[in-house]
Design a protein around this motif. Structure first.
Motif, PDB file in Angstrom:
ATOM      1  N   ALA A 101       0.877  -1.301  -0.097  1.00 45.53           N
ATOM      2  CA  ALA A 101      -0.009  -0.061  -0.042  1.00 45.53           C
ATOM      3  C   ALA A 101       0.801   1.287   0.052  1.00 45.53           C
ATOM      4  CB  ALA A 101      -0.874  -0.119   1.420  1.00 45.53           C
ATOM      5  N   ASP A 102       0.583   1.973  -0.887  1.00 45.63           N
ATOM      6  CA  ASP A 102       1.314   3.113  -1.178  1.00 45.63           C
ATOM      7  C   ASP A 102       0.914   4.261   0.044  1.00 45.63           C
ATOM      8  OD1 ASP A 102       3.053   5.543  -1.539  1.00 45.63           O
ATOM      9  OD2 ASP A 102       2.048   5.824  -3.696  1.00 45.63           O
ATOM     10  N   VAL A 103       1.475   4.476   1.056  1.00 46.15           N
ATOM     11  CA  VAL A 103       0.963   5.582   2.292  1.00 46.15           C
ATOM     12  C   VAL A 103       1.863   6.692   2.433  1.00 46.15           C
ATOM     13  CG1 VAL A 103       0.262   3.315   3.838  1.00 46.15           C
ATOM     14  CG2 VAL A 103       2.624   4.263   3.946  1.00 46.15           C
ATOM     15  N   ASP A 104       2.750   6.683   1.425  1.00 49.60           N
ATOM     16  CA  ASP A 104       3.498   8.169   1.697  1.00 49.60           C
ATOM     17  C   ASP A 104       2.932   9.106   0.529  1.00 49.60           C
ATOM     18  OD1 ASP A 104       4.548   6.812  -0.792  1.00 49.60           O
ATOM     19  OD2 ASP A 104       6.592   7.043  -0.260  1.00 49.60           O
ATOM     20  N   THR A 105       1.913   8.866  -0.031  1.00 50.18           N
ATOM     21  CA  THR A 105       1.464  10.042  -1.058  1.00 50.18           C
ATOM     22  C   THR A 105      -0.145  10.136  -0.796  1.00 50.18           C
ATOM     23  OG1 THR A 105       0.822   8.557  -2.843  1.00 50.18           O
ATOM     24  CG2 THR A 105       2.917   9.242  -2.891  1.00 50.18           C
ATOM     25  N   GLU A 161      -2.601  14.467 -10.105  1.00 48.11           N
ATOM     26  CA  GLU A 161      -1.421  14.761  -9.799  1.00 48.11           C
ATOM     27  C   GLU A 161      -1.398  14.386  -8.074  1.00 48.11           C
ATOM     28  OE1 GLU A 161      -0.605  18.779 -10.195  1.00 48.11           O
ATOM     29  OE2 GLU A 161      -1.180  18.720 -12.630  1.00 48.11           O
ATOM     30  N   THR A 162      -0.342  14.218  -7.431  1.00 51.93           N
ATOM     31  CA  THR A 162      -0.068  13.762  -6.280  1.00 51.93           C
ATOM     32  C   THR A 162       1.201  14.568  -5.678  1.00 51.93           C
ATOM     33  OG1 THR A 162       1.372  12.014  -6.687  1.00 51.93           O
ATOM     34  CG2 THR A 162      -0.850  11.378  -6.659  1.00 51.93           C
ATOM     35  N   LYS A 163       1.085  14.731  -4.245  1.00 51.41           N
ATOM     36  CA  LYS A 163       2.205  15.415  -3.668  1.00 51.41           C
ATOM     37  C   LYS A 163       2.756  14.402  -2.598  1.00 51.41           C
ATOM     38  CE  LYS A 163       3.069  19.128  -0.438  1.00 51.41           C
ATOM     39  NZ  LYS A 163       2.512  20.080   0.451  1.00 51.41           N
ATOM     40  N   ARG A 164       4.013  14.336  -2.549  1.00 56.38           N
ATOM     41  CA  ARG A 164       4.663  13.464  -1.751  1.00 56.38           C
ATOM     42  C   ARG A 164       4.650  14.113  -0.401  1.00 56.38           C
ATOM     43  NH1 ARG A 164       6.728   8.648  -2.235  1.00 56.38           N
ATOM     44  NH2 ARG A 164       6.339   8.726  -4.743  1.00 56.38           N
ATOM     45  N   LEU A 165       4.514  13.242   0.638  1.00 54.78           N
ATOM     46  CA  LEU A 165       4.319  13.834   1.932  1.00 54.78           C
ATOM     47  C   LEU A 165       6.065  13.824   2.521  1.00 54.78           C
ATOM     48  CD1 LEU A 165       1.466  11.803   3.895  1.00 54.78           C
ATOM     49  CD2 LEU A 165       1.477  14.137   2.960  1.00 54.78           C
ATOM     50  N   GLU A 171       5.754  15.081   8.011  1.00 58.55           N
ATOM     51  CA  GLU A 171       4.023  14.947   7.894  1.00 58.55           C
ATOM     52  C   GLU A 171       3.802  13.237   7.896  1.00 58.55           C
ATOM     53  OE1 GLU A 171       2.757  18.332   4.523  1.00 58.55           O
ATOM     54  OE2 GLU A 171       4.029  16.696   3.850  1.00 58.55           O
ATOM     55  N   LEU A 172       4.765  12.598   7.446  1.00 54.22           N
ATOM     56  CA  LEU A 172       4.439  11.129   7.772  1.00 54.22           C
ATOM     57  C   LEU A 172       4.440  10.876   9.101  1.00 54.22           C
ATOM     58  CD1 LEU A 172       6.783   9.669   4.866  1.00 54.22           C
ATOM     59  CD2 LEU A 172       4.263   9.055   5.131  1.00 54.22           C
ATOM     60  N   GLN A 173       5.337  11.370   9.861  1.00 56.99           N
ATOM     61  CA  GLN A 173       5.258  11.021  11.483  1.00 56.99           C
ATOM     62  C   GLN A 173       4.017  11.520  12.085  1.00 56.99           C
ATOM     63  OE1 GLN A 173       8.745  12.878  13.283  1.00 56.99           O
ATOM     64  NE2 GLN A 173       8.216  11.964  15.353  1.00 56.99           N
ATOM     65  N   LYS A 174       3.447  12.754  11.749  1.00 60.35           N
ATOM     66  CA  LYS A 174       2.550  13.139  12.245  1.00 60.35           C
ATOM     67  C   LYS A 174       1.322  12.192  11.803  1.00 60.35           C
ATOM     68  CE  LYS A 174      -0.454  17.347  12.568  1.00 60.35           C
ATOM     69  NZ  LYS A 174      -0.624  18.660  12.119  1.00 60.35           N
ATOM     70  N   TYR A 175       1.259  11.782  10.666  1.00 61.14           N
ATOM     71  CA  TYR A 175       0.208  11.007  10.074  1.00 61.14           C
ATOM     72  C   TYR A 175       0.216   9.412  10.809  1.00 61.14           C
ATOM     73  CZ  TYR A 175      -1.904   7.604   6.645  1.00 61.14           C
ATOM     74  OH  TYR A 175      -2.735   6.686   5.781  1.00 61.14           O
ATOM     75  N   GLN A 176       1.413   9.079  11.091  1.00 62.27           N
ATOM     76  CA  GLN A 176       1.458   7.734  11.940  1.00 62.27           C
ATOM     77  C   GLN A 176       1.309   7.944  13.288  1.00 62.27           C
ATOM     78  OE1 GLN A 176       2.198   4.741  11.030  1.00 62.27           O
ATOM     79  NE2 GLN A 176       2.595   3.734  12.977  1.00 62.27           N
ATOM     80  N   GLU A 177       1.782   9.023  14.020  1.00 62.18           N
ATOM     81  CA  GLU A 177       1.307   9.584  15.516  1.00 62.18           C
ATOM     82  C   GLU A 177      -0.289   9.391  15.580  1.00 62.18           C
ATOM     83  OE1 GLU A 177       3.330  12.909  16.260  1.00 62.18           O
ATOM     84  OE2 GLU A 177       5.244  11.781  16.680  1.00 62.18           O
TER      85      GLU A 177
END
Length: 212
Positions: free
Chosen positions: A39-43, A54-58, A62-68
């Motif tokens: 699963a692509d969880v970083d976009t 169009e996509t923006k890469r985190l 932002e990834l750390q906040k998303y995981q928290e």
């Protein structure tokens, strides 16, 4: 990270997709996990960019906040489930103690049928029994991790935190049904870690609980 890139067991494949959504797993990730895909969880796709694709890469932050946020949501769900089981357990205990006929929470008179239903709810086959609640929580863990056994200790810590939060809300020790459930969950974590999946795990009611 609690989220894994792939599902690794048949146990995970049986998890209700709705459960994966409630713990913060997207529809796309759940589908990818059930198919054994990454699963692509970083976009992510901005609402204004969805049409163009169009996509923006985190960023790492932002990834750390998303995981928290995911972990906090997961821990809160554990807290909620344990608190509901504690309520059911306490109600059953109060109704059984000295033949009390009042609801522990509302102080209303309880019929014999309602008292029996409260007792059965925490029984071996009850909605808030040890096996039912442990299975519910472990299904969430497998769905969230994609069945990745390397995430066991992270998941165990999150579950422990949820139990502690529930205990803090009660201001006292949780009913014994919750302690038994926590023990059962740890047994399943141990099995998962040792065997790589929960395939073949069989719940066995504790001897002390079954009256042996």
């Amino acid at each position: 990270m609690l989220v894994s890139s792939a599902a690794t067991s048949r146990y995970q494949a049986t998890v209700d997709i709705k459960a994966t959504r409630t713990v913060g797993v997207s529809k796309e990730e759940a589908a990818a996990a059930s198919e054994g895909k990454k699963a692509d969880v970083d976009t992510f796709v901005k609402s204004g960019e969805a049409a163009s694709g169009e996509t923006k890469r985190l960023s790492a932050t932002e990834l750390q906040k998303y995981q928290e946020q995911r972990e906090q949501s997961f821990t809160k769900m554990i807290n909620d489930i344990v608190s509901k089981q504690a309520n059911a357990g306490k109600k059953a205990e109060q109704l059984a103690k000295n033949g009390l006929t009042k609801d522990f929470f509302s102080d209303l008179v309880v019929t014999p049928e309602q008292a029996l239903a409260a007792e059965q709810s925490i029984g071996e086959d009850g909605e808030w029994g040890v096996n039912a609640v442990a299975t519910r929580i472990m299904d969430m863990c497998v769905a969230l991790s994609g069945g990745d056994a390397s995430k066991v200790e992270e998941l165990r810590a999150a579950v422990d935190k949820g139990f502690k939060q529930a205990m803090g809300q009660w201001g006292s020790s949780l009913p014994s049904i919750c302690s038994q459930t926590h023990d059962e969950i740890n047994k399943r974590f141990d099995y998962w870690k040792q065997n790589g999946s929960l395939d073949g795990y069989q719940y066995q009611k504790a001897a002390s609980d079954s009256g042996k």
